[in-house]
Scaffold this motif. Structure first.
Motif, PDB file in Angstrom:
ATOM      1  N   LEU A 325      91.507 -34.358   0.297  1.00 36.62           N
ATOM      2  CA  LEU A 325      90.619 -35.083  -0.613  1.00 36.62           C
ATOM      3  C   LEU A 325      89.277 -35.313   0.069  1.00 36.62           C
ATOM      4  O   LEU A 325      89.164 -36.148   0.954  1.00 36.62           O
ATOM      5  CB  LEU A 325      91.243 -36.432  -0.987  1.00 36.62           C
ATOM      6  N   ALA A 332      83.201 -32.114   1.102  1.00 36.47           N
ATOM      7  CA  ALA A 332      83.466 -31.184   0.001  1.00 36.47           C
ATOM      8  C   ALA A 332      83.050 -29.767   0.390  1.00 36.47           C
ATOM      9  O   ALA A 332      83.727 -28.793   0.063  1.00 36.47           O
ATOM     10  CB  ALA A 332      82.719 -31.624  -1.255  1.00 36.47           C
TER      11      ALA A 332
ATOM     12  N   SER B 186      87.574 -33.919  -7.473  1.00 35.45           N
ATOM     13  CA  SER B 186      88.257 -34.447  -6.292  1.00 35.45           C
ATOM     14  C   SER B 186      88.540 -35.936  -6.466  1.00 35.45           C
ATOM     15  O   SER B 186      89.526 -36.456  -5.959  1.00 35.45           O
ATOM     16  CB  SER B 186      87.458 -34.165  -5.026  1.00 35.45           C
ATOM     17  N   GLU B 187      87.677 -36.610  -7.227  1.00 33.95           N
ATOM     18  CA  GLU B 187      87.921 -38.038  -7.451  1.00 33.95           C
ATOM     19  C   GLU B 187      89.062 -38.290  -8.451  1.00 33.95           C
ATOM     20  O   GLU B 187      89.827 -39.238  -8.287  1.00 33.95           O
ATOM     21  CB  GLU B 187      86.640 -38.713  -7.926  1.00 33.95           C
ATOM     22  N   ASN B 189      91.588 -36.468  -8.694  1.00 37.66           N
ATOM     23  CA  ASN B 189      92.743 -36.190  -7.867  1.00 37.66           C
ATOM     24  C   ASN B 189      93.089 -37.373  -6.960  1.00 37.66           C
ATOM     25  O   ASN B 189      94.252 -37.766  -6.829  1.00 37.66           O
ATOM     26  CB  ASN B 189      92.379 -34.965  -7.018  1.00 37.66           C
ATOM     27  N   THR B 190      92.063 -37.963  -6.333  1.00 36.08           N
ATOM     28  CA  THR B 190      92.278 -39.120  -5.463  1.00 36.08           C
ATOM     29  C   THR B 190      92.875 -40.277  -6.251  1.00 36.08           C
ATOM     30  O   THR B 190      93.813 -40.935  -5.794  1.00 36.08           O
ATOM     31  CB  THR B 190      90.940 -39.571  -4.835  1.00 36.08           C
ATOM     32  N   ASP B 206      93.391 -26.884  -9.023  1.00 36.36           N
ATOM     33  CA  ASP B 206      93.429 -28.134  -8.251  1.00 36.36           C
ATOM     34  C   ASP B 206      94.842 -28.485  -7.793  1.00 36.36           C
ATOM     35  O   ASP B 206      95.009 -29.164  -6.789  1.00 36.36           O
ATOM     36  CB  ASP B 206      92.897 -29.305  -9.093  1.00 36.36           C
TER      37      ASP B 206
END
Lengths: 503, 315
Positions: A325, A332, B186-187, B189-190, B206
């Motif tokens: 993450l 990223a 990505s957020e 997912n977090t 993802d």
């Protein structure tokens, strides 16, 4: 034991060593140039790693990351031109020291503090990654919000000579942070129909304007008044690379504290090196025996922000490597670089691919040490920047700032933002308004607003209970309250003890 | 004088005709509306390398990030010569921007000349492996009828694939789903992994990287996807026929000579299936699916129609 031998042989491989050197030196140069930040350095070098082994390529990329964050402090100290946003806090005291003829020592302190901070972050990554990764998941919108509120309470401590003026700068920064698309509804705010403002005011161009361009305007004024270099003459410049030991040893507690705090802040996805440097700077001031020196040339100030931002780089790699993450822009981009080499970050990094992972982390640790050694070796030479005639230095800074700003997004609008903020920064500085609170307000405004609104949704309409069930938020709340009321409390205690002493 | 002007006109016509026949004679620019180093950028760079082999001229990627690629598209559509030497990365945002309630764009899908599609990434719903309240798509929908569930989405409204799936669940199945807008994949997912939201709407790309974190319950594809052979489609489950994906392809602006459009489409189609390019895309978890010309346009129109229906918006 097998693992140690394996890691050792991979890290001492020629490819890795070349990657390490190229990464450290390249990162330093990229970081020192205004506008070219760590994320750009990593993005630029990803294609270079195509032909390298995964280990060597990744070592190079993480070396660039930490070294660029350090490199930014050199120009911040010597010409008030922070090369990366993370070095903005360093510019405040670093430049004052340069003006006092102690630029070389300031660069030396930056270097040692960065190397120690970076190494602490790397050690945390090496030994504590899995538990720290799980810890990072404890943070969510409400915690980001509380952390940013804690940051807002710092604004007053950066106010400089006038608290009221400092607060005004801070609020102006918070306001400027609201420009752009509303992150929750997507509605444009204060964009006046311009597509260029939809992402808000770009932070790096604004920062370069506030610090570098306004500085050149002040230089121009000095030239008009008859001064030709930053320090009056070369003899004024002291020839030491580090301050005397008895002065330096007082910095060690500061460096240690900032390294630990910086690592923790780095782990939290929303924060990163920029926020870390400000929080550590402010903590340095609160704990200092000489808070009056902060803002007027304090080695402690330089040491706290520099160890804080480099420690955060190690921290920022924790959620990336352990969970896949990425919490920051650099992370990223690193994720892309890792996938390209067939390394999928996540739990398997510490099981089947452990040798590769540990080699990269050891490479990262070595990069921080190498960066310190190279930094100390070149400090003597780079410090002479402060003896370059201002008539030459000014145009060079403007040219580099313009190129750097344009290159971020290939966008001329960003250059206009830089110039506008240069003029604004100049006016503020001339009228006694500190620029640091404005910068911090811009950084934090967005984090505060968006995360509070997300937290409201996540609380399912019952914020009070939600709050009580999140222990980290409660701890942060206590910190915020302490930060706001500690001066009042301290005054009260001091007064009482004086009265006690009298009677 | 008149003769002279005529001559110039004729010559220039000839020259431009010759331009189209000779194309390409100089480097070509690929406009990428996303920052260097990201997944979109890397995709463009792999494609550029493969396209160079096809066209024999350098293909340069130019990053112009800003406002979800709209800064790039604006400049591309309105301020770039239509000479065939500049093309752009387009994705679904380019089509849905026009229907964005809070910030509508003037431009529609018809302002682009669609050349070829490079990647398709279908959307899935995943639950946590240790989830006990529901175990599959059906029980998730059942549970959500009586309990409000949270899900994170990158942006809101019709432009967001996640928010559109949530809207569909609400509209078609009567599920109560509350969207938490965050800043990117990505957020989302977090938020899911840390347990802050109840389930995850994501792209296949993802969830295949760290499979132990996800129990995938449904994929919104016409048939099962190769990367997730055990995950049923919504059609198979008999619960609906919603399709949802993100797509990445390439387009010209209007006004490029038809011969050039044809040549470029052919060259792009060959570059997209170039083995090295495909391998690199797969490494990033991206699924390559070539659609060109009319097929590509139909693909995007079908997704447009689906989402407009879901949100009850008129075309």
């Amino acid at each position: 034991m097998d693992m140690v031998a394996q890691v050792f042989s991979m890290v001492t491989d020629w490819g890795s060593i070349v990657g390490l050197f190229v990464g450290v030196v390249g990162g330093m140069v990229i970081g020192a140039l205004p506008g070219f930040s760590a994320s750009m350095g990593v993005a630029l070098l990803i294609p270079v790693t195509y032909g390298m082994s995964p280990v060597a390529g990744l070592i190079m990329l993480v070396s660039v990351y930490t070294s660029a964050i350090y490199g930014g402090s050199i120009t911040a100290t010597l010409c008030h031109t922070p090369g990366t946003p993370a070095s903005a806090a360093t510019a405040i005291d670093g430049y004052k020291l340069t003006q006092q003829g102690r630029g070389m020592e300031a660069v030396g302190v930056c270097t040692v503090a960065s190397a120690i901070g970076g190494a602490v972050g790397a050690l945390a990554l090496l030994f504590l990654s899995p538990p720290l990764g799980r810890f990072s998941l404890q943070f969510s919108s409400l915690e980001y919000f509380m952390l940013a509120i804690f940051g807002v309470t710092i604004i007053a401590s950066l106010a400089g000579e006038s608290v009221v003026k400092g607060l005004f700068s801070g609020i102006l920064g918070l306001f400027l942070g609201t420009i752009g698309l509303d992150a929750i509804t997507g509605a444009p705010r204060f964009t006046f129909g311009s597509i260029q403002l939809e992402d808000g005011i770009q932070f790096v161009p604004a920062l370069i304007g506030m610090f570098s361009i306004s500085q050149v305007m002040i230089i121009a004024e000095d030239i008009y008044k008859g001064r030709s270099t930053i320090i009056a003459d070369e003899a004024e410049m002291q020839g030491r690379i580090l301050p005397p030991w008895n002065e330096f040893k007082t910095l060690l507690p500061t460096i240690a504290r900032s390294s630990v705090v910086g690592t923790i802040i780095g782990i939290i996805p929303a924060a990163g090196a920029g926020v870390s440097s400000w929080v550590c700077y402010s903590m340095g001031k609160k704990f200092s025996k000489h808070p009056e020196l902060f803002g007027n040339g304090s080695f402690e100030g330089v040491a706290s922000s520099e160890s804080g931002n480099n420690a955060a780089t190690g921290g920022a790699l924790v959620p990336l490597i352990t969970l896949g993450l990425p919490g920051s822009a650099v992370a990223a981009i690193l994720l892309g670089g890792m996938l390209m080499h067939g390394l999928v970050p996540g739990a398997s990094m510490f099981t089947e691919k452990a040798a590769v992972t540990y080699t990269i982390i050891v490479g990262f640790l070595l990069a921080n040490i190498l960066m310190g050694i190279i930094g100390l070796l070149i400090a003597r030479y780079v410090a002479h920047v402060s003896t370059i005639p201002m008539g030459i230095l000014g145009p060079v800074v403007v040219a580099l700032s313009t190129i750097g700003t344009y290159a971020i997004r290939n966008n001329m609008f960003d250059v206009y933002v830089m110039l506008g903020f240069g003029a604004l920064g100049y006016l503020l500085r001339k009228t006694g308004f500190a620029t640091a609170p404005l910068v911090l307000g811009m950084v934090l405004g967005e984090i505060v607003e968006n995360n509070w609104r997300r937290a409201l949704i996540l609380s399912r309409g019952n914020m009070f209970n939600y709050f009580l069930n999140r222990p980290i938020s409660l701890v942060l709340l206590v910190l915020v309250v302490l930060s706001v009321f500690s001066p009042i409390l301290m005054n009260y205690v001091n007064k009482k003890s004086r009265e006690g002493a009298k009677s | 004088m008149k003769k002279f002007l005529c001559a110039i006109l004729v010559v220039s016509c000839l020259v431009s005709g010759a331009f189209a026949a000779d194309w390409p004679t100089k480097p070509i620019t690929l406009i990428c509306g996303y920052g260097a180093g990201g997944s979109s950028d890397l995709g463009c760079r792999y494609l550029a390398a493969a396209l160079e082999k096809q066209l024999g001229v350098p293909v340069v990627v130019e990053n112009r990030p800003g406002s979800g690629s709209w800064v790039a598209w604006n400049r591309f559509l309105h301020n770039t010569p239509a000479d065939g030497y500049t093309f752009a990365l387009v994705n679904l945002s380019a089509i849905f921007g026009h229907y964005d309630e809070s910030n509508p764009r003037k431009e529609t899908i018809d302002d682009f000349v669609l050349l070829a599609n490079q990647a398709i990434d279908y959307q899935v719903i995943a639950i946590r492996p240790d989830e006990t309240r529901f175990t599959d798509y059906k029980s998730l929908l059942e549970y959500a009828k009586t309990h409000e569930l949270l899900v994170a989405a990158a942006s809101t409204g019709i432009t967001s694939g996640e928010a559109s799936v949530a809207k569909m669940m609400e509209k078609v199945h009567g599920a109560k789903v509350v969207v938490v807008p965050v800043s990117g994949a990505s957020e989302t997912n977090t938020m899911f992994i840390s347990g802050n939201v109840d389930f995850l709407i994501a792209n296949v790309g993802d969830v295949i990287l760290n499979p132990e974190n996800y129990k995938n319950v449904v994929v919104f594809a016409p048939k099962r996807v190769a990367q997730l052979p055990d995950v049923p489609t919504e059609v198979e489950l008999g619960l609906g026929n919603y399709l949802s994906f993100s797509a990445r392809g390439y387009a010209y602006m209007k006004g490029v000579a038809p011969e050039i459009v044809e040549k470029m489409t052919a060259a792009l189609s060959a570059a997209i299936v170039d083995p090295e390019c495909v391998e690199n895309m797969n490494k990033m978890g991206v699924n390559v699916e070539l659609y060109s010309g009319k097929e590509y346009s139909d693909l995007l129109h079908s997704q447009l129609k689906q989402r407009l229906d879901t949100w009850d918006v008129k075309e």
